[in-house]
Write a protein that holds these residues in place. Sequence first.
Motif, PDB file in Angstrom:
ATOM      1  N   LEU A  59       0.799  -1.217   0.000  1.00 51.39           N
ATOM      2  CA  LEU A  59       0.000   0.000   0.000  1.00 51.39           C
ATOM      3  C   LEU A  59       0.835   1.271   0.000  1.00 51.39           C
ATOM      4  O   LEU A  59       0.448   2.272  -0.602  1.00 51.39           O
ATOM      5  CB  LEU A  59      -0.946   0.002   1.213  1.00 51.39           C
ATOM      6  CG  LEU A  59      -1.993  -1.108   1.211  1.00 51.39           C
ATOM      7  CD1 LEU A  59      -2.852  -1.021   2.460  1.00 51.39           C
ATOM      8  CD2 LEU A  59      -2.862  -1.019  -0.034  1.00 51.39           C
ATOM      9  N   GLY A  60       1.974   1.251   0.690  1.00 48.62           N
ATOM     10  CA  GLY A  60       2.811   2.446   0.747  1.00 48.62           C
ATOM     11  C   GLY A  60       3.207   2.991  -0.607  1.00 48.62           C
ATOM     12  O   GLY A  60       2.999   4.185  -0.906  1.00 48.62           O
ATOM     13  N   PRO A  61       3.770   2.156  -1.505  1.00 52.24           N
ATOM     14  CA  PRO A  61       4.208   2.670  -2.811  1.00 52.24           C
ATOM     15  C   PRO A  61       3.091   3.234  -3.679  1.00 52.24           C
ATOM     16  O   PRO A  61       3.357   4.062  -4.548  1.00 52.24           O
ATOM     17  CB  PRO A  61       4.837   1.426  -3.470  1.00 52.24           C
ATOM     18  CG  PRO A  61       5.236   0.548  -2.327  1.00 52.24           C
ATOM     19  CD  PRO A  61       4.184   0.759  -1.286  1.00 52.24           C
ATOM     20  N   VAL A  62       1.829   2.797  -3.473  1.00 57.16           N
ATOM     21  CA  VAL A  62       0.758   3.269  -4.349  1.00 57.16           C
ATOM     22  C   VAL A  62       0.013   4.470  -3.777  1.00 57.16           C
ATOM     23  O   VAL A  62      -0.857   5.033  -4.436  1.00 57.16           O
ATOM     24  CB  VAL A  62      -0.263   2.141  -4.641  1.00 57.16           C
ATOM     25  CG1 VAL A  62       0.430   0.956  -5.275  1.00 57.16           C
ATOM     26  CG2 VAL A  62      -1.013   1.720  -3.385  1.00 57.16           C
ATOM     27  N   CYS A  63       0.351   4.868  -2.554  1.00 58.03           N
ATOM     28  CA  CYS A  63      -0.343   6.018  -1.958  1.00 58.03           C
ATOM     29  C   CYS A  63      -0.159   7.278  -2.800  1.00 58.03           C
ATOM     30  O   CYS A  63      -1.095   8.061  -2.975  1.00 58.03           O
ATOM     31  CB  CYS A  63       0.163   6.256  -0.538  1.00 58.03           C
ATOM     32  SG  CYS A  63      -0.526   5.108   0.670  1.00 58.03           S
ATOM     33  N   SER A  64       1.050   7.492  -3.295  1.00 55.62           N
ATOM     34  CA  SER A  64       1.312   8.678  -4.110  1.00 55.62           C
ATOM     35  C   SER A  64       0.453   8.670  -5.364  1.00 55.62           C
ATOM     36  O   SER A  64      -0.131   9.689  -5.743  1.00 55.62           O
ATOM     37  CB  SER A  64       2.793   8.742  -4.484  1.00 55.62           C
ATOM     38  OG  SER A  64       3.059   9.835  -5.335  1.00 55.62           O
ATOM     39  N   VAL A  65       0.359   7.499  -6.010  1.00 56.83           N
ATOM     40  CA  VAL A  65      -0.454   7.379  -7.224  1.00 56.83           C
ATOM     41  C   VAL A  65      -1.912   7.692  -6.918  1.00 56.83           C
ATOM     42  O   VAL A  65      -2.587   8.422  -7.654  1.00 56.83           O
ATOM     43  CB  VAL A  65      -0.319   5.963  -7.821  1.00 56.83           C
ATOM     44  CG1 VAL A  65      -1.296   5.782  -8.977  1.00 56.83           C
ATOM     45  CG2 VAL A  65       1.101   5.710  -8.292  1.00 56.83           C
ATOM     46  N   ILE A  66      -2.413   7.154  -5.807  1.00 60.11           N
ATOM     47  CA  ILE A  66      -3.811   7.361  -5.431  1.00 60.11           C
ATOM     48  C   ILE A  66      -4.088   8.833  -5.154  1.00 60.11           C
ATOM     49  O   ILE A  66      -5.080   9.408  -5.625  1.00 60.11           O
ATOM     50  CB  ILE A  66      -4.169   6.498  -4.213  1.00 60.11           C
ATOM     51  CG1 ILE A  66      -4.153   5.008  -4.589  1.00 60.11           C
ATOM     52  CG2 ILE A  66      -5.545   6.866  -3.665  1.00 60.11           C
ATOM     53  CD1 ILE A  66      -4.316   4.072  -3.412  1.00 60.11           C
ATOM     54  N   LEU A  67      -3.201   9.483  -4.395  1.00 62.04           N
ATOM     55  CA  LEU A  67      -3.414  10.880  -4.038  1.00 62.04           C
ATOM     56  C   LEU A  67      -3.308  11.797  -5.255  1.00 62.04           C
ATOM     57  O   LEU A  67      -4.082  12.750  -5.402  1.00 62.04           O
ATOM     58  CB  LEU A  67      -2.410  11.306  -2.960  1.00 62.04           C
ATOM     59  CG  LEU A  67      -2.640  10.701  -1.569  1.00 62.04           C
ATOM     60  CD1 LEU A  67      -1.509  11.079  -0.629  1.00 62.04           C
ATOM     61  CD2 LEU A  67      -3.982  11.149  -1.002  1.00 62.04           C
ATOM     62  N   ILE A  68      -2.337  11.518  -6.130  1.00 66.34           N
ATOM     63  CA  ILE A  68      -2.220  12.324  -7.353  1.00 66.34           C
ATOM     64  C   ILE A  68      -3.471  12.170  -8.204  1.00 66.34           C
ATOM     65  O   ILE A  68      -3.982  13.139  -8.781  1.00 66.34           O
ATOM     66  CB  ILE A  68      -0.964  11.916  -8.152  1.00 66.34           C
ATOM     67  CG1 ILE A  68       0.305  12.360  -7.412  1.00 66.34           C
ATOM     68  CG2 ILE A  68      -0.980  12.525  -9.555  1.00 66.34           C
ATOM     69  CD1 ILE A  68       1.586  11.861  -8.042  1.00 66.34           C
ATOM     70  N   THR A  69      -3.967  10.938  -8.279  1.00 65.84           N
ATOM     71  CA  THR A  69      -5.187  10.696  -9.047  1.00 65.84           C
ATOM     72  C   THR A  69      -6.362  11.461  -8.458  1.00 65.84           C
ATOM     73  O   THR A  69      -7.158  12.077  -9.184  1.00 65.84           O
ATOM     74  CB  THR A  69      -5.503   9.191  -9.075  1.00 65.84           C
ATOM     75  OG1 THR A  69      -4.409   8.488  -9.642  1.00 65.84           O
ATOM     76  CG2 THR A  69      -6.753   8.922  -9.887  1.00 65.84           C
TER      77      THR A  69
END
Length: 464
Positions: free
Chosen positions: A316-326
């Motif tokens: 989950l940590g590595p994809v948090c940035s992707v989710i927030l940017i989205t």
Amino acid sequence: MEIEGWSQTLTAGPLLLIAAAAIAVLLVLIIKLRVHAFLALIIISALTAFATGIPTGEVVPVLLFGFGNTLASVALLVGLGAMLGRLLETSGGAQVLADKLIGIFGEKRAPLALGVASLLFGFPIFFDAGLVVMLPVVFSVARRLGGSVLTYALPAVGAFSVMHVFLPPHPGPVTAATFFEANVGYIILVGLVCAIPAWYLSSYLFGKIMGRKINLPVPSILGEAENVKNPPSVGLVIMLLLLPMLLIFLNTGLGTLANSGAVSEDTAGRGWYELLRAIGETPIALTITLIIAALTIGKVRGMSGSAIEKTFESALGPVCSVILITGAGGMFGGVLRTSGIGDAMENVLSDLGIPVILAGFIIAAVMRVAQGSATVALTTAAGLVAPAVLAGDYNAMQLAAMVVAVAAGSVVLSHVNDSGFWLVGRFLEMDVKTTFKTWTVLETIIGVVGFAIAAAIFGLAGVA
């Protein structure tokens, strides 16, 4: 989001100038000033809301509505997909699947085998994670069989790219689906039809050509692939990769039968029918698959509950940035729609005679070249053309084709401002010039071929 008692008084010209200025400032913040895309999108969203005359008291609700509405579906799909991919990755499923396919295809077709394995494994796994787990296998095969590593690596990295670009649960197509209110099942169908030919031309055939032209030695950066004890069987890995697709298609198929009249209204209203439809909803389908994966892979490898929990947590940590940017991109798109900029863009595109599907591709491509991030490019483009899409009379297949078309624009012409450019170049130990010749061309072929097929599907679906 509609604001009660308020209507836009600015004309199309000023609105489009504000939009152009907003995008220009966004690019300056991200590229020149190195502001994180998440923060930059929030800043530009707020400034655009004020500049377009949205009532001051409604600015924050508009921002939150766009952010939350996007994350309502995106966060679930991306998070669940990342957890499933991480479990398969750490279990050794990628290597088992690749080795089996090489055994089936033979050594001469090893690049094809690696590409097919990456296509299957790329369904739930993000591009960078898939690249890291598959490249050691690619390097091992290249050492054993000889020849340029490009012959084996380009089919694999291109496979992860096309799956990441065209298919849910990856964030790009999921975001565009949210904006266009498109059916995820149809997007998977259209995405596969576009992804496979795009991969074959851009990665397999192009990889063979570049392998003959550039004799690149096998890199030592990752060492040799690590052997995992008690890996899952090939059949289990394939089942886990295909299960969410089958469940989603169940939902889509039943919905299609109901809409066509093949299923009566009485049947469609029964509990068992609604239950099957619910099971096929993408978040439920991925959750079911994740539970089965935890039970089956955990049993095979003897993993404890805490070990599985740690594996999920690490995803989950590595994809948090992707989710927030989205989500922030959804915020920007929401401001554009609420302010009337999207409607102004629709009118201009209509006057210029540019089809909406082509406009989405062009805007995404321009944003991709300008700032590098495919996620930001797709989110911005989808937000701009969404009002035109929603205002049009398009069927489910056409909406899915438009999602794929915009996604295709977001992948073209990868260069030095794209993290993927450096990721591939450094892993394969290529200089910048060679990376341009290989990776940049590969990504551009993916985008062009994908758009061409999506546009053809769009046209055919409109005639049918």
